[in-house]
Design an enzyme around this catalytic site. Structure first.
Site, PDB file in Angstrom:
ATOM      1  N   TYR A  43       0.823  -1.197   0.000  1.00  0.00           N
ATOM      2  CA  TYR A  43       0.000   0.000   0.000  1.00  0.00           C
ATOM      3  C   TYR A  43       0.869   1.264   0.000  1.00  0.00           C
ATOM      4  CZ  TYR A  43      -4.790   1.381   1.301  1.00  0.00           C
ATOM      5  OH  TYR A  43      -6.061   1.836   1.304  1.00  0.00           O
ATOM      6  N   TYR A  75     -10.628  -7.492   1.701  1.00  0.00           N
ATOM      7  CA  TYR A  75     -11.338  -7.758   2.953  1.00  0.00           C
ATOM      8  C   TYR A  75     -11.893  -9.186   3.083  1.00  0.00           C
ATOM      9  CZ  TYR A  75     -11.522  -2.726   4.160  1.00  0.00           C
ATOM     10  OH  TYR A  75     -11.222  -1.428   4.502  1.00  0.00           O
ATOM     11  N   HIS A  89     -15.638   3.564   5.878  1.00  0.00           N
ATOM     12  CA  HIS A  89     -14.396   3.965   5.187  1.00  0.00           C
ATOM     13  C   HIS A  89     -14.532   5.421   4.753  1.00  0.00           C
ATOM     14  CE1 HIS A  89     -10.939   3.900   2.503  1.00  0.00           C
ATOM     15  NE2 HIS A  89     -10.606   2.734   3.022  1.00  0.00           N
ATOM     16  N   GLY A  90     -13.419   6.130   4.668  1.00  0.00           N
ATOM     17  CA  GLY A  90     -13.428   7.483   4.103  1.00  0.00           C
ATOM     18  C   GLY A  90     -13.879   7.416   2.641  1.00  0.00           C
ATOM     19  N   ASP A  91     -14.437   8.515   2.147  1.00  0.00           N
ATOM     20  CA  ASP A  91     -14.984   8.461   0.772  1.00  0.00           C
ATOM     21  C   ASP A  91     -13.916   8.747  -0.292  1.00  0.00           C
ATOM     22  OD1 ASP A  91     -14.517  11.125   1.087  1.00  0.00           O
ATOM     23  OD2 ASP A  91     -16.560  11.781   0.620  1.00  0.00           O
ATOM     24  N   THR A 122     -11.595  13.826   5.688  1.00  0.00           N
ATOM     25  CA  THR A 122     -11.273  15.095   6.351  1.00  0.00           C
ATOM     26  C   THR A 122     -10.036  15.728   5.709  1.00  0.00           C
ATOM     27  OG1 THR A 122     -11.985  13.962   8.357  1.00  0.00           O
ATOM     28  CG2 THR A 122     -10.950  16.126   8.651  1.00  0.00           C
ATOM     29  N   ASP A 204      28.765   3.387 -20.414  1.00  0.00           N
ATOM     30  CA  ASP A 204      28.741   2.794 -19.074  1.00  0.00           C
ATOM     31  C   ASP A 204      30.126   2.238 -18.726  1.00  0.00           C
ATOM     32  OD1 ASP A 204      27.950   1.530 -16.732  1.00  0.00           O
ATOM     33  OD2 ASP A 204      26.939  -0.125 -17.747  1.00  0.00           O
TER      34      ASP A 204
HETATM   35  C1  SPV Z   1      23.275  -1.753 -14.688  1.00  0.00           C
HETATM   36  O1  SPV Z   1      22.050  -1.630 -14.687  1.00  0.00           O
HETATM   37  O2  SPV Z   1      24.042  -0.819 -14.901  1.00  0.00           O
HETATM   38  C2  SPV Z   1      23.883  -3.062 -14.418  1.00  0.00           C
HETATM   39  C3  SPV Z   1      23.144  -4.283 -14.731  1.00  0.00           C
HETATM   40  O3  SPV Z   1      25.002  -3.083 -13.982  1.00  0.00           O
HETATM   41  S1  SPV Z   1      23.673  -4.758 -16.299  1.00  0.00           S
HETATM   42  O4  SPV Z   1      23.487  -3.672 -17.213  1.00  0.00           O
HETATM   43  O5  SPV Z   1      22.874  -5.929 -16.679  1.00  0.00           O
HETATM   44  O6  SPV Z   1      25.089  -5.134 -16.220  1.00  0.00           O
HETATM   45 MG    MG Z   2      26.025  -1.283 -14.089  1.00  0.00          MG
END
Ligand code: SPV
Ligand code: MG
Length: 431
Positions: A43, A75, A89-91, A122, A204
């Site tokens: 939730y 429930y 319950h609140g609306d 409220t 990366d």
């Molecule tokens: C990333 O999300 O940068 C990871 C996971 O290192 S992966 O890209 O699968 O290596």
């Molecule tokens: Mg990574």
């Protein structure tokens, strides 16, 4: 004496709750359901008080005759057990995913002639302030940091989605679906090196430096409460890693995952197509131990990521490393694979679990994406990370829009697939 039932999912009582009790009291004996921790999580009302404390709090309120525990958001069980004459319950549950709960209650009551009483919700500055304070509390480092460890104990599997900006953080925080009579949402966020770099138009390769990664984390933290797992790449030099552990811990990040590679890191999904060097067990273990010694709280986690399967060094190498890294202090193991089938991941998990029943296992099913969370959990997986799907869905959508505007020399043709401006400006909470 008629029975009146209402459920509370709060750690703090405000006028709204008192109004509900007052309304309920007019109809008979008031029974409050305290929603269990597991149900509160689904939730996005992560508890800051224990269930016992919540029960005591509700019992102390004037007009409350009995407090019981409700174990699920829907429930069915409670109504079968209690057959209350009235549910109050609140609306404020007529719109959005909560309307599924309302429908569930209406259907259950209609089976035996029970009645639903909806009390006007409220809205006043004091109530809003308490709601805001509760949310803000969860965003504070001391609450956010420990939440991952708590979730690992509470959930069969911690569902984690990538976030790389305030906006993707909001999606991770707020996306709720109703599916098969259950509400569901993500538990945690993964700040991926791939997606953080991609969002900045960079490769990366640990080129986006830690200051920039911390800025991304801070943007996400500003608008969310869910716990954060940072993709820490190789962790860099051990002498730098120890400082970064302290910084992340202070900010309220819950875990950093570092991978056992050295030199110029490339993304794992390249596998053996590019030159990547695995760190020795000794040098990577030393980095983990140094990180663990540097951290100050018991909450923060350093998770060791093993690249043996990615680099095709075999299952035995992966397992040897896993046991060595746990011995060096790792709080969890991430095992990665770029195979289409999950077989090697499952084999690793089963063999690891034969001797280690409790160290959390993390997986990133980007390539082996047919396996479900439930199946992974059956093999002992604790955290599943959807590491890049938000970025990969947004990029083609944006690119197609750009192409179509160029093609038609106007934006009319793309408008149908865009989020209405009114909706986008209300996506962000106003103070
Ligand atoms: C990333 O999300 O940068 C990871 C996971 O290192 S992966 O890209 O699968 O290596
Ligand atoms: Mg990574």
């Amino acid at each position: 004496m008629k029975t009146v039932y209402t459920v509370f999912c709060t750690d703090v009582i405000h006028d709204g709750h008192l109004n509900v009790i007052e309304a309920a009291h007019k109809y008979g004996k008031v029974i409050i359901g305290a929603l269990s921790d597991e149900a509160l999580i689904r939730y996005n009302k992560f508890p800051t008080k224990s269930l016992e404390e919540r029960i005591k709090l509700y019992e102390s309120l004037d007009g409350v005759d009995q407090v019981i525990v409700q174990n699920s958001i829907m429930y069915d069980d409670i109504v079968t057990k209690l057959h209350p004459d009235y549910i109050v319950h609140g609306d404020n549950w007529k719109e959005g995913p909560e309307s599924a709960i309302r429908e569930n209650v209406v259907n259950l009551l209609s089976e035996y002639g029970g009645k639903l009483i909806e009390v006007k919700y409220t809205y006043n500055p004091a109530v809003k302030k308490i709601d805001d304070q509760l949310k803000e509390k969860l965003a504070m480092p001391e609450y956010r940091r420990k939440r991952l460890r708590q979730l690992i104990q509470m959930c069969p599997v911690v569902k984690t989605i990538e976030a790389h900006s305030g906006l993707t953080g909001l999606i991770a925080e707020k996306t709720v679906v109703e599916n098969n009579g259950k509400l569901d949402q993500f538990d945690a966020m993964w700040v991926s090196s791939l997606c953080d770099s991609t969002a900045k138009g960079k490769p990366d390769i640990e080129l986006v430096d830690m200051s920039s990664r911390l800025r991304t984390i801070d943007d996400i933290m500003e608008v969310t409460t869910k716990p954060i797992i940072l993709d820490g790449d190789t962790g860099g030099l051990t002498e730098h890693f120890v400082y970064n552990v302290r910084t992340l811990e202070r900010m309220g990040v819950s875990a950093v995952i570092i991978e056992d590679k050295t030199g110029l890191k490339k993304n794992s999904l390249f596998g053996t197509e590019v030159q990547q060097t695995q760190a020795t067990i000794e040098e990577f273990s030393a980095k983990i131990t140094a990180g663990k010694q540097a951290q100050l709280t018991d909450d923060f986690m350093i998770i060791a990521r093993i690249e043996s399967l990615i680099l095709e060094r075999g299952m035995d190498d992966a397992l040897n490393r896993a046991f060595a890294f746990v011995k060096a202090g790792a709080d969890g193991i991430m095992i990665h694979s770029r195979k289409k089938e999950p077989d090697e991941i499952l084999e690793f998990c089963d063999k690891f679990r034969e001797s280690d029943k409790k160290t959390p296992i993390v997986v990133v099913p980007s390539s082996f994406n047919t396996i479900t969370e439930e199946e992974l959990a059956q093999h002992g997986v604790n955290i599943v990370i959807y590491a890049n799907q938000l970025t990969r869905s947004a990029f083609p959508a944006m690119q197609q829009t750009a192409k179509d505007i160029l093609k038609y020399h106007r934006a009319k043709e793309v408008d149908d697939r865009l989020m209405p401006i009114k909706q986008i400006i209300t996506l962000i909470d106003e103070l």
